[in-house]
Design an enzyme around this catalytic site. Structure first.
Site, PDB file in Angstrom:
ATOM      1  N   ASP A 232       0.817  -1.210   0.000  1.00 10.08           N
ATOM      2  CA  ASP A 232       0.000   0.000   0.000  1.00 10.08           C
ATOM      3  C   ASP A 232       0.856   1.268   0.000  1.00 10.08           C
ATOM      4  O   ASP A 232       1.893   1.314   0.664  1.00 10.08           O
ATOM      5  CB  ASP A 232      -0.882  -0.018   1.270  1.00 10.08           C
ATOM      6  CG  ASP A 232      -1.840   1.157   1.321  1.00 10.08           C
ATOM      7  OD1 ASP A 232      -2.634   1.285   0.374  1.00 10.08           O
ATOM      8  OD2 ASP A 232      -1.784   1.943   2.288  1.00 10.08           O
ATOM      9  N   GLU A 262       1.269  -0.114  -4.921  1.00 16.98           N
ATOM     10  CA  GLU A 262       0.326   0.934  -5.300  1.00 16.98           C
ATOM     11  C   GLU A 262       1.081   2.251  -5.377  1.00 16.98           C
ATOM     12  O   GLU A 262       1.337   2.883  -4.352  1.00 16.98           O
ATOM     13  CB  GLU A 262      -0.801   1.055  -4.258  1.00 16.98           C
ATOM     14  CG  GLU A 262      -1.782   2.153  -4.604  1.00 16.98           C
ATOM     15  CD  GLU A 262      -2.310   2.923  -3.396  1.00 16.98           C
ATOM     16  OE1 GLU A 262      -3.273   3.669  -3.562  1.00 16.98           O
ATOM     17  OE2 GLU A 262      -1.758   2.796  -2.291  1.00 16.98           O
TER      18      GLU A 262
END
Ligand code: CA
Length: 491
Positions: A232, A262
Site C-alpha cells: 500500500d 500501489e
C-alpha cells in the site's frame, strides 16, 4: 502466471460484521472455475476500529486474534477465519496476496511529548514554525496482545511525522525532530515531499524499524502462507527501504514471491524512476491506463482510442504492469475517485483482459457490484466471458490495428498449443463500424462468430481469409471461429 487474472476481492463498502472471509471461502470453487487465478484480500490487521476497511492499521501482528480496539475480529472476520479462507482458496489452486500497509500506524495507545517543526501542508519541505514541543499519539504498546509474536513497542523515534498536536489541540503536519531524522528523500516529490500521508508516519530510515518490519514479514508469511504482497501507498515510502524489504522477503521466500505496489501517479517519468529504484523487482498498478480508461469513458467519440496505451506502464514495462479498471480508492465517494463510466466498463475490461501484456486485476466492485448501490450491480457474467476468451485465445503474436480514433482492434494469431485466432474490436463511435481484417489464405471460407455475444451475425472469410468484421456503436466484439467448444458452452 500464464494468462492469470487477479481479483481484488473487496471494495470500500464490502459488507462488514466479520462475515467476509467466510463468504469468500464459500466462493472459492466458483472463482477458480471462472478462471480467476489469484485473490488480493484486504488488509487483515487490526485497524483503529473493527469497522476500519484496513488502511488505518493499528497492529500488524493482530489479524483478528486479540481483544484490541474493542473487538477481537476485524471488519472481515477473525484470524482463524482468515487462515481458513486462505487455505480454502489455495486448495482450489488460487494464489493469495495480502494487502500490506507499512506507511503509517493509527490508533496509538498513548501520547508522548516530543519536538517537531511544522511544515507547509502544500509543500512539506518548507518549515513554517518551530521547533517546538507537541503531544502526539505515537506510543504503541498493544496492551491486548502484550509481547506475543513480537515485543517491539513503538515510540516517536520510530515515526517521522504526525498530523495532530494534543497539547494545543491543533491539526497540522508536524515533522518529528531527532538525530538524523527527516522525511525520507526517495519518496514522491508531490507536495514538496510526500513521505507524510496520514496518521503516524513510519520512519523506515530507523534501523530498528527496518529490522522489525522484516521480522514481521517472516512471521506473517509463515503464519498465513500467502503467495504475495500488495504494498500500500508506496509513493509515500522510501524506495530504498522498499528495495531492501523486497530483496529480504525474496531471499527468504524465493523469487516467485509476488509483489505489486500501489504507486498512485500518472507521471510516467516518476513511475519509471520508481521501478528502476526498486530494481524492477516489484510490479506496479497501471494508474496511467486507469485514467486513460476513465477519460475514454467520459469523452466517448471525442477520445482518440489510438492513444489509450500511450506512456502507460503496460506499454513501457509490459512485464511489470498490473492493469486494472477501478479499485476501492477510485470508486464513487472515495479519496481518489476517478470512476470509469458504466457504459465503457465492458470495453475497459476487454482492454485489460484480452491483451497479452499486463497482469489484469478485476475489481470486486465491478464483478459483484458496489454493496448498497443498486445502480452499480456489477458485470460478473460479462467479465467471466472475457476471462474465458482470454484463457482460450489470448496467445501468440498480437497484431495491432490502431488506425482510427474511434475504432481500434488487435488480432491474436495463436500458438501450436492454442491455435485459434481472435480479432478484438473496440468501438467508441456513435454508429456501428467494420474493420477489414486478413487472416491469410489458410483461413479462406471459415466462419467467424462474435464470442462477446454483442453481435449475432456471422462472417464467412473470403478466398484470402479476409472479411469486414463488424462492431456495434459504443461496444466491443471478439471474433473467433464459429463452433469452438468455448462458444458452445456459452449457449
Ligand atoms: Ca511515509
Amino acid at each position: 502466471m500464464k494468462n492469470g487474472v487477479m481479483l481484488q476481492a473487496f471494495e470500500w463498502n464490502t459488507e462488514g460484521g466479520g462475515t467476509f472471509y467466510r463468504r469468500i471461502g464459500e466462493k472459492a470453487a466458483r472463482l477458480a472455475e471462472a478462471g480467476i487465478t489469484a485473490l488480493w484480500l484486504p488488509p487483515a490487521f487490526k485497524g483503529q476500529t473493527s469497522l476500519d476497511v484496513g488502511y488505518g492499521t493499528y497492529d500488524l501482528y493482530d489479524l483478528g486474534e486479540f481483544n484490541q480496539k474493542e473487538e477481537t475480529r476485524t471488519k472481515y472476520g477473525t484470524k482463524q477465519e482468515y487462515l481458513d479462507c486462505i487455505r480454502i482458496l489455495k486448495d482450489h489452486g488460487l494464489e493469495v496476496y495480502a494487502d500490506v500497509v507499512l506507511n503509517h500506524k493509527a490508533g496509538a495507545d498513548g501520547k508522548e511529548l516530543f519536538k517537531v517543526v511544522e511544515v507547509n501542508p502544500m509543500n512539506r519541505s518548507e518549515e513554517i514554525r518551530g521547533p517546538f514541543d507537541i503531544e502526539g499519539w505515537t506510543k504503541f504498546t498493544f496492551p491486548g496482545r502484550g509481547t506475543r509474536y513480537s515485543d517491539f513497542q513503538w515510540n516517536f523515534n520510530h515515526f517521522s511525522g504526525v498530523d495532530y498536536d494534543d497539547l494545543a489541540k491543533r491539526n497540522g503536519i508536524f515533522k518529528i525532530l531527532g538525530d538524523n531524522k527527516d522525511w525520507s528523500k526517495d519518496v514522491s516529490g508531490e507536495m514538496g515531499n510526500f513521505d507524510y500521508l496520514m496518521f503516524a508516519d513510519v520512519n523506515t530510515e530507523h534501523p530498528d524499524v527496518r529490522d522489525e518490519l522484516k521480522r514481521w514479514s517472516d512471521w506473517y508469511i509463515a503464519e498465513t502462507g500467502v503467495d504475495g504482497f500488495r504494498m500500500d501507498a508506496v509513493k509515500h515510502i522510501s524506495a530504498d527501504f522498499m528495495r531492501d524489504f523486497v530483496n529480504y522477503v525474496k531471499s527468504r521466500q524465493g523469487d516467485q514471491f509476488y509483489f505489486v505496489g500501489e504507486y498512485w501517479k500518472t507521471d510516467d517519468s516518476e513511475t519509471d524512476r520508481y521501478l528502476y529504484q526498486t530494481d524492477y523487482d516489484i510490479d506496479i498498478f497501471d494508474v496511467k491506463l486507469h485514467f486513460h480508461l476513465m477519460e475514454a469513458s467520459q469523452r466517448g467519440a471525442d477520445y482518440d482510442l489510438r492513444r489509450i496505451f500511450d506512456n502507460t506502464v503496460v506499454q513501457e514495462h509490459p512485464g511489470l504492469a498490473v492493469t486494472f479498471v477501478d479499485n476501492h480508492d477510485s470508486q464513487p465517494g472515495q479519496s481518489l475517485e476517478s470512476w470509469v463510466g458504466e457504459w465503457f466498463k465492458p470495453l475497459a475490461y476487454a482492454l485489460i483482459l484480452l491483451r497479452k501484456d499486463g497482469y489484469p486485476c478485476v475489481f470486486a466492485g465491478d464483478y459483484w457490484g458496489i454493496n448498497g448501490d443498486p445502480n452499480r450491480p456489477g458485470f460478473q457474467a460479462e467479465i467471466e466471458k472475457l476471462i474465458r476468451i482470454r484463457r482460450h485465445f489470448v496467445f501468440g503474436d498480437q497484431e495491432e490495428r490502431f488506425d482510427d480514433p474511434n475504432l481500434i482492434g488487435w488480432i491474436h494469431h495463436g500458438t501450436e498449443d492454442n491455435p485459434g485466432k481472435l480479432a478484438t474490436l473496440i468501438c467508441t463511435a456513435d454508429e456501428d463500424r467494420t474493420m477489414r481484417i486478413e487472416l491469410g489464405a489458410d483461413w479462406a471460407g471459415k466462419k467467424f462468430a462474435d464470442f462477446s455475444g454483442n453481435r449475432d451475425d456471422k462472417i464467412i472469410l473470403d478466398e484470402n481469409g479476409g472479411g469486414d468484421f463488424p462492431v456495434s456503436a459504443r461496444s466491443y466484439s471478439a471474433w473467433a471461429e464459429d463452433g469452438h467448444p468455448l462458444q458452445l458452452r456459452d449457449e
